[in-house]
Design a protein around this motif. Structure first.
Motif, PDB file in Angstrom:
ATOM      1  N   LEU A 195     -12.965   0.158 -22.952  1.00  0.00           N
ATOM      2  CA  LEU A 195     -12.293   1.153 -23.884  1.00  0.00           C
ATOM      3  C   LEU A 195     -11.756   2.324 -23.017  1.00  0.00           C
ATOM      4  CD1 LEU A 195     -12.154   1.069 -26.962  1.00  0.00           C
ATOM      5  CD2 LEU A 195     -14.172   2.423 -27.016  1.00  0.00           C
ATOM      6  N   TYR A 196     -12.774   2.727 -22.058  1.00  0.00           N
ATOM      7  CA  TYR A 196     -12.395   3.717 -21.101  1.00  0.00           C
ATOM      8  C   TYR A 196     -10.939   3.436 -20.112  1.00  0.00           C
ATOM      9  CZ  TYR A 196     -15.552   7.739 -21.173  1.00  0.00           C
ATOM     10  OH  TYR A 196     -16.032   8.739 -21.506  1.00  0.00           O
ATOM     11  N   PHE A 197     -11.377   2.250 -19.929  1.00  0.00           N
ATOM     12  CA  PHE A 197     -10.165   1.705 -18.963  1.00  0.00           C
ATOM     13  C   PHE A 197      -8.780   1.721 -19.712  1.00  0.00           C
ATOM     14  CE2 PHE A 197      -7.619  -1.774 -16.888  1.00  0.00           C
ATOM     15  CZ  PHE A 197      -7.653  -1.283 -15.526  1.00  0.00           C
ATOM     16  N   VAL A 198      -8.547   1.522 -20.831  1.00  0.00           N
ATOM     17  CA  VAL A 198      -7.435   1.291 -21.666  1.00  0.00           C
ATOM     18  C   VAL A 198      -7.057   2.508 -22.145  1.00  0.00           C
ATOM     19  CG1 VAL A 198      -6.293   0.252 -23.521  1.00  0.00           C
ATOM     20  CG2 VAL A 198      -7.964  -1.028 -22.390  1.00  0.00           C
ATOM     21  N   TYR A 199      -8.051   3.512 -22.411  1.00  0.00           N
ATOM     22  CA  TYR A 199      -7.561   4.835 -23.094  1.00  0.00           C
ATOM     23  C   TYR A 199      -7.390   5.836 -21.937  1.00  0.00           C
ATOM     24  CZ  TYR A 199      -7.765   8.722 -26.090  1.00  0.00           C
ATOM     25  OH  TYR A 199      -7.322   9.968 -26.749  1.00  0.00           O
ATOM     26  N   PHE A 200      -8.173   5.643 -20.857  1.00  0.00           N
ATOM     27  CA  PHE A 200      -8.058   6.771 -19.632  1.00  0.00           C
ATOM     28  C   PHE A 200      -7.185   6.177 -18.540  1.00  0.00           C
ATOM     29  CE2 PHE A 200     -11.826   8.311 -21.961  1.00  0.00           C
ATOM     30  CZ  PHE A 200     -11.277   9.664 -22.510  1.00  0.00           C
ATOM     31  N   GLY A 201      -7.707   4.928 -18.057  1.00  0.00           N
ATOM     32  CA  GLY A 201      -7.343   4.321 -16.751  1.00  0.00           C
ATOM     33  C   GLY A 201      -5.808   4.004 -16.688  1.00  0.00           C
ATOM     34  N   LEU A 202      -5.609   3.083 -17.739  1.00  0.00           N
ATOM     35  CA  LEU A 202      -4.111   2.769 -17.516  1.00  0.00           C
ATOM     36  C   LEU A 202      -3.116   3.677 -18.078  1.00  0.00           C
ATOM     37  CD1 LEU A 202      -4.277  -0.763 -19.545  1.00  0.00           C
ATOM     38  CD2 LEU A 202      -3.851  -0.518 -17.124  1.00  0.00           C
ATOM     39  N   PRO A 203      -3.210   4.687 -18.802  1.00  0.00           N
ATOM     40  CA  PRO A 203      -2.388   5.646 -19.110  1.00  0.00           C
ATOM     41  C   PRO A 203      -2.192   6.643 -17.932  1.00  0.00           C
ATOM     42  CG  PRO A 203      -3.660   5.534 -20.983  1.00  0.00           C
ATOM     43  CD  PRO A 203      -4.550   4.871 -19.863  1.00  0.00           C
ATOM     44  N   ALA A 204      -3.247   7.035 -17.404  1.00  0.00           N
ATOM     45  CA  ALA A 204      -3.116   7.913 -16.026  1.00  0.00           C
ATOM     46  C   ALA A 204      -2.338   7.320 -15.282  1.00  0.00           C
ATOM     47  CB  ALA A 204      -4.530   8.010 -15.565  1.00  0.00           C
ATOM     48  N   LEU A 205      -2.471   6.006 -15.062  1.00  0.00           N
ATOM     49  CA  LEU A 205      -1.580   5.253 -13.917  1.00  0.00           C
ATOM     50  C   LEU A 205       0.001   5.100 -14.220  1.00  0.00           C
ATOM     51  CD1 LEU A 205      -1.855   3.300 -11.410  1.00  0.00           C
ATOM     52  CD2 LEU A 205      -2.085   1.306 -13.066  1.00  0.00           C
ATOM     53  N   MET A 206       0.111   4.944 -15.599  1.00  0.00           N
ATOM     54  CA  MET A 206       1.363   4.687 -15.765  1.00  0.00           C
ATOM     55  C   MET A 206       2.172   6.020 -16.593  1.00  0.00           C
ATOM     56  SD  MET A 206       1.277   1.197 -17.584  1.00  0.00           S
ATOM     57  CE  MET A 206       0.220   1.173 -18.797  1.00  0.00           C
ATOM     58  N   GLY A 207       1.293   7.114 -16.665  1.00  0.00           N
ATOM     59  CA  GLY A 207       1.875   8.245 -17.251  1.00  0.00           C
ATOM     60  C   GLY A 207       2.111   8.673 -18.470  1.00  0.00           C
ATOM     61  N   LEU A 208       1.658   7.715 -19.242  1.00  0.00           N
ATOM     62  CA  LEU A 208       1.922   7.802 -20.913  1.00  0.00           C
ATOM     63  C   LEU A 208       0.778   8.121 -21.666  1.00  0.00           C
ATOM     64  CD1 LEU A 208       1.109   4.703 -21.636  1.00  0.00           C
ATOM     65  CD2 LEU A 208       3.236   4.383 -20.770  1.00  0.00           C
ATOM     66  N   ALA A 209       0.845   8.489 -22.823  1.00  0.00           N
ATOM     67  CA  ALA A 209      -0.111   8.871 -23.876  1.00  0.00           C
ATOM     68  C   ALA A 209      -0.353   7.904 -24.682  1.00  0.00           C
ATOM     69  CB  ALA A 209       0.219  10.040 -24.619  1.00  0.00           C
ATOM     70  N   VAL A 210      -1.501   7.250 -25.091  1.00  0.00           N
ATOM     71  CA  VAL A 210      -1.850   6.343 -26.028  1.00  0.00           C
ATOM     72  C   VAL A 210      -2.744   6.898 -27.173  1.00  0.00           C
ATOM     73  CG1 VAL A 210      -1.484   4.232 -24.511  1.00  0.00           C
ATOM     74  CG2 VAL A 210      -3.830   5.552 -24.666  1.00  0.00           C
ATOM     75  N   ASP A 211      -2.488   5.979 -28.447  1.00  0.00           N
ATOM     76  CA  ASP A 211      -3.183   6.418 -29.523  1.00  0.00           C
ATOM     77  C   ASP A 211      -4.586   5.907 -29.320  1.00  0.00           C
ATOM     78  OD1 ASP A 211      -3.299   7.601 -32.290  1.00  0.00           O
ATOM     79  OD2 ASP A 211      -3.662   5.671 -32.504  1.00  0.00           O
ATOM     80  N   LYS A 212      -5.603   6.953 -29.703  1.00  0.00           N
ATOM     81  CA  LYS A 212      -6.979   6.213 -29.640  1.00  0.00           C
ATOM     82  C   LYS A 212      -7.195   5.206 -30.758  1.00  0.00           C
ATOM     83  CE  LYS A 212      -8.172  10.303 -32.181  1.00  0.00           C
ATOM     84  NZ  LYS A 212      -8.872  11.928 -32.130  1.00  0.00           N
ATOM     85  N   TRP A 213      -6.696   5.285 -31.849  1.00  0.00           N
ATOM     86  CA  TRP A 213      -6.955   4.188 -32.581  1.00  0.00           C
ATOM     87  C   TRP A 213      -6.281   2.862 -32.375  1.00  0.00           C
ATOM     88  CZ3 TRP A 213     -10.112   4.189 -36.889  1.00  0.00           C
ATOM     89  CH2 TRP A 213     -10.278   5.598 -37.260  1.00  0.00           C
TER      90      TRP A 213
END
Lengths: 241, 216
Positions: free
Chosen positions: B69-87
């Motif tokens: 969950l952390y990886f997809v919510y914080f990790g990946l978006p940080a790497l790719m510089g985009l915002a994702v929806d928590k839902w």
């Protein structure tokens, strides 16, 4: 009539189970296929309704080649009932549904008709009192008789039996063999892979002796058990007695 | 030792509203999981796609869902510089996670069907589609049902970690309440009982279906 010509079955380069088997089964006769384990008996009988696909050769049922080109196997299999060593009843269906199921699905009978026929069939193998039982509530011998009733309900021309009593203890073997013996007088063609020499002797019209993937000999029971034609068959008989 | 159950009178309904989050998230994830599980169970034997699916299953079963969950919510978006929806992240992670578990359960159920029965049906002239429908599926479902219910129970419990993303589930609401009241015991007890009852209902439904499918 089932005509087999130059049948081969290989599982790999080194494992050749059937080697050039040719034979013609005539209508209404009872054949016992005997021989040592690993001789190809089961593979042979399983090729006859294409549960095992041969690697070479031709199988002809009533003039139709069933192992080449586009064949409606369901239609062919309707004509050939099969009884297995391990019964293979449908565990989630009671005895009458085991028998009725294919009547409804394959023969398209109404539910009422199918169940009536199933119950009659079960009565014929002495299981009129067991029609509501599930497979796990039946003894081995009873299971096998349900399986026989299931195969017979489809009114096949041929009944293939692959070691029908090998998983049964002696008294149950007797009850199953009695049913099969009665069937042999009804004009049904029966092909029975068996280790029961007395059954072969008493019931079969012909004995096929298979060894090392070949039909080594086909004789009447009298011939086979008193003076078999081949040395290996004589050896087999000697070891049996 | 004094209890302050009266605070539940005020805050209880607020906490319980988080139940909708648990139910919604569990249900949607379970649905996705079942779909993924079924597809994987049938495709896992295929060569190239099978290797890929095995890796996916291994990976999701081999790492904690909290980290995923952390990886997809914080990790990946940080790497790719985009915002994702928590839902969306929660649904996708829990869907993929339960899909991985269900795939293994379903594969075992399908492979566990006695080949002899399938042969017997073929020998009677029954068509392949009827064999799947009438012989394989009823018995496979019956044998894997307890394991599937288990997986659903695990799923509803695990969804409690989505509070770390700020989703308003029971636990998120708890931290809000405790900050107001300084009483952790009573709301936590209530949440435990809530989860317990929820899963009791789930396993009751499971055993009801099981009894319906029973024949021995």
């Amino acid at each position: 009539m089932i005509k087999v010509e130059h049948l081969y079955k290989d599982y790999s380069e080194s494992i050749k189970v059937l080697k050039d088997v040719s034979f013609t089964f005539e209508d209404g006769k009872t054949y016992a296929i005997i021989g040592s384990s690993g001789g190809g008996k089961s593979t042979f009988i399983r090729c006859l309704n294409m549960l095992e696909v041969p690697t070479g050769g031709v199988i002809e049922v009533d003039g139709e080649i069933i192992n080449q080109g586009k064949v409606n196997l369901s239609k062919v299999r309707e004509k050939m009932g099969m009884v297995f060593q391990n019964f293979n009843l449908f565990d989630h269906m009671d005895a009458k549904k085991n028998v009725a199921y294919a009547l409804m699905k394959v023969k398209k009978m109404s539910e009422k008709e199918a169940y009536e026929k199933a119950i009659r069939g079960l009565e014929n193998v002495g299981l009129g009192h067991r029609v509501d039982s599930y497979p796990h509530q039946l003894s081995g011998g009873e299971k096998q008789r349900v399986a026989i009733a299931r195969a017979l309900a489809m009114e096949p021309e041929v009944l293939l039996c692959d070691e029908p009593t090998s998983a049964l203890d002696p008294e149950m073997t007797t009850e199953v063999l009695k049913v099969l013996k009665n069937l042999s007088h009804t004009g049904l063609t029966m092909i029975v892979v068996t280790h029961e020499m007395n059954f072969a002797k008493e019931v079969a019209d012909y004995i096929l002796y298979m060894d090392k993937g070949e039909i080594a000999e086909c004789s009447t029971p009298e011939e086979f058990f008193s003076h078999a034609k081949t040395e290996r068959a004589r050896q087999f008989v000697a070891n049996m007695l | 030792m004094t209890f302050h159950f009266e605070i539940l009178g005020t805050w209880g309904p607020f906490i319980l509203e988080g139940l909708w989050v648990v139910l919604g998230l569990s249900l949607v994830s379970a649905f996705i999981g079942v779909a993924i599980g079924l597809v994987c169970a049938f495709l896992k034997k295929k060569k190239i796609i099978g290797t890929f699916l095995s890796f996916y299953i291994d990976f999701f079963r081999g790492t904690p869902v909290f980290v995923q969950l952390y990886f997809v919510y914080f990790g990946l978006p940080a790497l790719m510089g985009l915002a994702v929806d928590k839902w969306w992240v929660s649904i996708i992670v829990f869907g993929l996670n339960s899909g991985a578990y269900l795939a293994e359960i379903m594969r075992a159920g399908i492979e566990g069907i006695d080949k002899g029965q399938i042969e017997a049906a073929k020998a009677l002239g029954v068509m392949q589609k009827d064999i799947i429908k009438d012989i394989i599926l009823p018995q496979a479902i019956r044998s894997i049902l307890p394991a599937i219910i288990n997986e659903f129970i695990a799923l509803t419990k695990e969804t409690s970690v989505v509070s770390v993303l700020g989703i308003n589930d029971l636990m998120k609401r708890y931290s809000f309440v405790v900050a107001k009241t300084y009483s952790p015991f009573e709301p936590l007890l209530m949440i435990m009982v809530t989860y317990y009852i929820l899963n009791k209902i789930l396993s009751f439904i499971g055993s009801m279906i099981e009894r319906k499918l029973k024949y021995d």
